[in-house]
Write an enzyme that holds these catalytic residues in place. Structure first.
Site, PDB file in Angstrom:
ATOM      1  N   HIS A 165      -9.161   3.802  -1.392  1.00 38.08           N
ATOM      2  CA  HIS A 165      -7.788   3.289  -1.280  1.00 38.08           C
ATOM      3  C   HIS A 165      -7.439   2.368  -2.452  1.00 38.08           C
ATOM      4  O   HIS A 165      -7.341   1.159  -2.291  1.00 38.08           O
ATOM      5  CB  HIS A 165      -7.639   2.563   0.062  1.00 38.08           C
ATOM      6  N   CYS A 175       0.821  -1.217   0.000  1.00 35.37           N
ATOM      7  CA  CYS A 175       0.000   0.000   0.000  1.00 35.37           C
ATOM      8  C   CYS A 175       0.850   1.261   0.000  1.00 35.37           C
ATOM      9  O   CYS A 175       0.327   2.365  -0.160  1.00 35.37           O
ATOM     10  CB  CYS A 175      -0.939  -0.017   1.194  1.00 35.37           C
TER      11      CYS A 175
END
Lengths: 389, 389
Positions: free
Chosen positions: B334, B84
């Site tokens: 996200h 991420c």
């Protein structure tokens, strides 16, 4: 530009290791490089890791922190991916880190394991280095892509399969003394020509094997190297990176690799050298034609002039410009993400006299080059290495 | 250290775009950033691209050259992957490239598409950001991992689910005016508490959504920015990168994130600032507890003191230190590989007055921060941005 000192190198044997995990193989290579450097894990400032397909073959993303731990550190780590040029670019980024002084000690390298994917899985995996939409879905596998490049080369400049066969014979011969090589098997031109054709005009022996393995190097900043008295041996003095269109269909010519030319010119300018200063090279010979394209892209030969080099003996051990003394991807093997780092390790050890083929390097050779390519050379890295006296 | 000038930023709407390819989304974001910068594709020297799982979800490795072409260039490109934190690190590497003067104009950003993988596929994909051998095969999914961290936090410092709920409510409120946000939905504390529990003590509204999208920025070297009269606006003045063990089991505490602390300290030193100089932050709130851990790791709050910040209103718009005015990962969304770049874009536009939530930024705020984390914060990047006035 300033120098990035190579304090140590390490690699696993390249071959078929389906039961060894990626972290296990990188630990072996990275810890060997640290031992070679005489440094401890605690001294590592940053880790740069090249890997292509581990998200699939290892079921593992986020491999940076994982392989950093494998060499004994929680120092910041990232993965760099550019298909078969992954660790060439990991090393380029590592060179930037130490040259800028932002890091003093870095471990850079790469790993790949594909034998556990099976032949069909590996072929499917490797295809992801090409354009899925415009190439792969039209049936272009990597042997097919390089076959198209070989045919374009023959059409443009002349030559035939036998010229390519000499490249394979040469690289197999070079690997015979390299115990880390995947293939230690002497072959003759007729073996290459008689092998099954995989994509006209390429046969089985025109292709490198699918290998597992890892390779790593330890790089030092100039100030740290001086402070520790390690500013000797071999340093990276030039680094370059080139790009091209992803798909072959968008290129002006399939018989030239401008990404290699771009990377080479940047590396030569960076190091302040000419191609004529270079005494040995490791190039990205995933297929025999790739070695030819690389030597011309690097400016070692004019366009259309490198095809006969192996046949004429110029690039063989004992020749004017020995090419792929390690055995190259063709015989040393090609664990995709490890290849760029293994090439740097080969050039360093060939230059410092510790490679099993160092006896083929003339005493006056002090400059070597490593060339790593991604896909059909949509990306390429070039590094110049020099003996620091 | 010298500055990396942000000439432009761009992003797609974050949301569910299963039929848009990665190259298509990155083209939109990258070309928007170039247009914002008033620069042409021909001026790009290098491309740094963050992506986590495209090898699986796009069936595409070697995405660097592919997305470079999508923004109109064959300039050298590479992919950076750190789960991420992929585009946070892509931007860090891009900052190095322009600060060293090796590149003048770079495009850095990232993309992710996971909605086409289905919920099970996306959960499986995201799990590859954890340790496959020691975590995933034992059943630890990401909600479970962050639930363990939340429980450890409550055990160590006290607090409960309702404290976390205020983080979700705040970030949803912030996103209400952001048309690029995945979730534009006002929620109340009771909505969070009444939502299905996904991993005790976390409920559905404690988690960010699985989003598709892309974000990109254009960075300039100091010399090029000066030459073109673009050395105004907002610049990146500090960059940091931290690491930790991959698996939670190897950490001393699950209630602290030392990788964030390491990255922050490096970035503060680099920029020559203190945390108290910072007037707004975008932090990696993949789960509500992650925002709390981030604020403490960054030194914005002492350990154990950030949990009540949203409840007390300090981190809400209008508070002393607005956090995630963009909506954060929680509400903006996200898309893994795009998140770090989207955070930089948010901070830049919040600082220069062009973000829809800029009205919540006090006039005297000239320093902002973006914090991007990989996995359970085994990797983290921190960037400090300053108005150059």
């Amino acid at each position: 530009m300033s120098k990035a000192f190579i304090a140590g190198t390490g690699m696993t044997a390249f071959g078929t290791h389906p039961r060894r995990s990626g972290r296990d193989m990188f630990a072996e290579a990275g810890l060997a490089a640290l031992e070679d450097a005489g440094l401890e894990s605690e001294e590592i400032d940053e880790v740069f890791y090249g890997n292509f397909i581990g998200t699939v073959s290892e079921n593992q993303g986020h491999q940076g922190p994982l392989v950093a731990e494998a060499v004994g550190t929680t120092a910041p780590a990232r993965r760099v991916e550019s298909a078969c040029a992954s660790s060439g670019l990991a090393i380029r980024d590592a060179v930037r880190a130490v040259r800028s002084g932002e890091a003093d000690v870095v471990v850079a390298g790469g790993m790949e394991r594909m034998s556990n994917m099976g032949t069909a899985g590996a072929t499917d995996g490797l295809a992801r280095a090409a354009d899925d939409l415009f190439e792969v879905q039209s049936g272009v596998t990597f042997p097919a892509a390089y076959a198209l490049m070989a045919r374009a080369y023959f059409d443009t400049f002349g030559g035939d399969r036998e010229d390519l066969a000499h490249v394979a014979v040469k690289n197999h011969d070079h690997a015979l003394v390299n115990d880390h090589a995947h293939l230690q098997e002497e072959i003759a031109v007729d073996d290459v020509l008689d092998a099954p054709e995989i994509a006209t005009p390429l046969g089985l022996y025109d292709a490198c094997p699918i290998s597992d393995g890892a390779a790593a190097i330890v790089l030092l900043s100039p100030s740290y190297a001086a402070e520790r008295g390690l500013d000797t041996g071999v340093a990276i003095t030039g680094s370059g990176h080139g790009g091209d269109t992803m798909a072959l269909q968008d290129r002006r010519s399939l018989a030239k690799t401008p990404a290699t030319r771009e990377a080479a010119n940047e590396a030569y300018t960076d190091a302040g050298i000419d191609p004529t200063d270079i005494g040995l090279v490791e190039v990205h010979d995933c297929f025999t034609i790739a070695e030819v394209l690389a030597l011309e892209g690097l400016g070692m030969y004019g366009y259309g002039e490198a095809l006969g080099a192996a046949r004429r003996g110029e690039t063989r051990r004992g020749g004017e410009l020995p090419v792929n003394l390690s055995g190259g991807l063709k015989a040393k093997g090609h664990p995709v993400g490890a290849t760029g780092a293994a090439q740097i390790a080969a050039v360093q050890t060939l230059l410092n006299g510790t490679h099993p083929r160092s006896d083929a390097v003339d005493d006056d050779v002090t400059v070597g080059l490593a060339h790593n390519a991604g896909g059909t050379v949509a990306s390429a890295s070039v590094h110049v290495l020099e003996v620091m006296a």
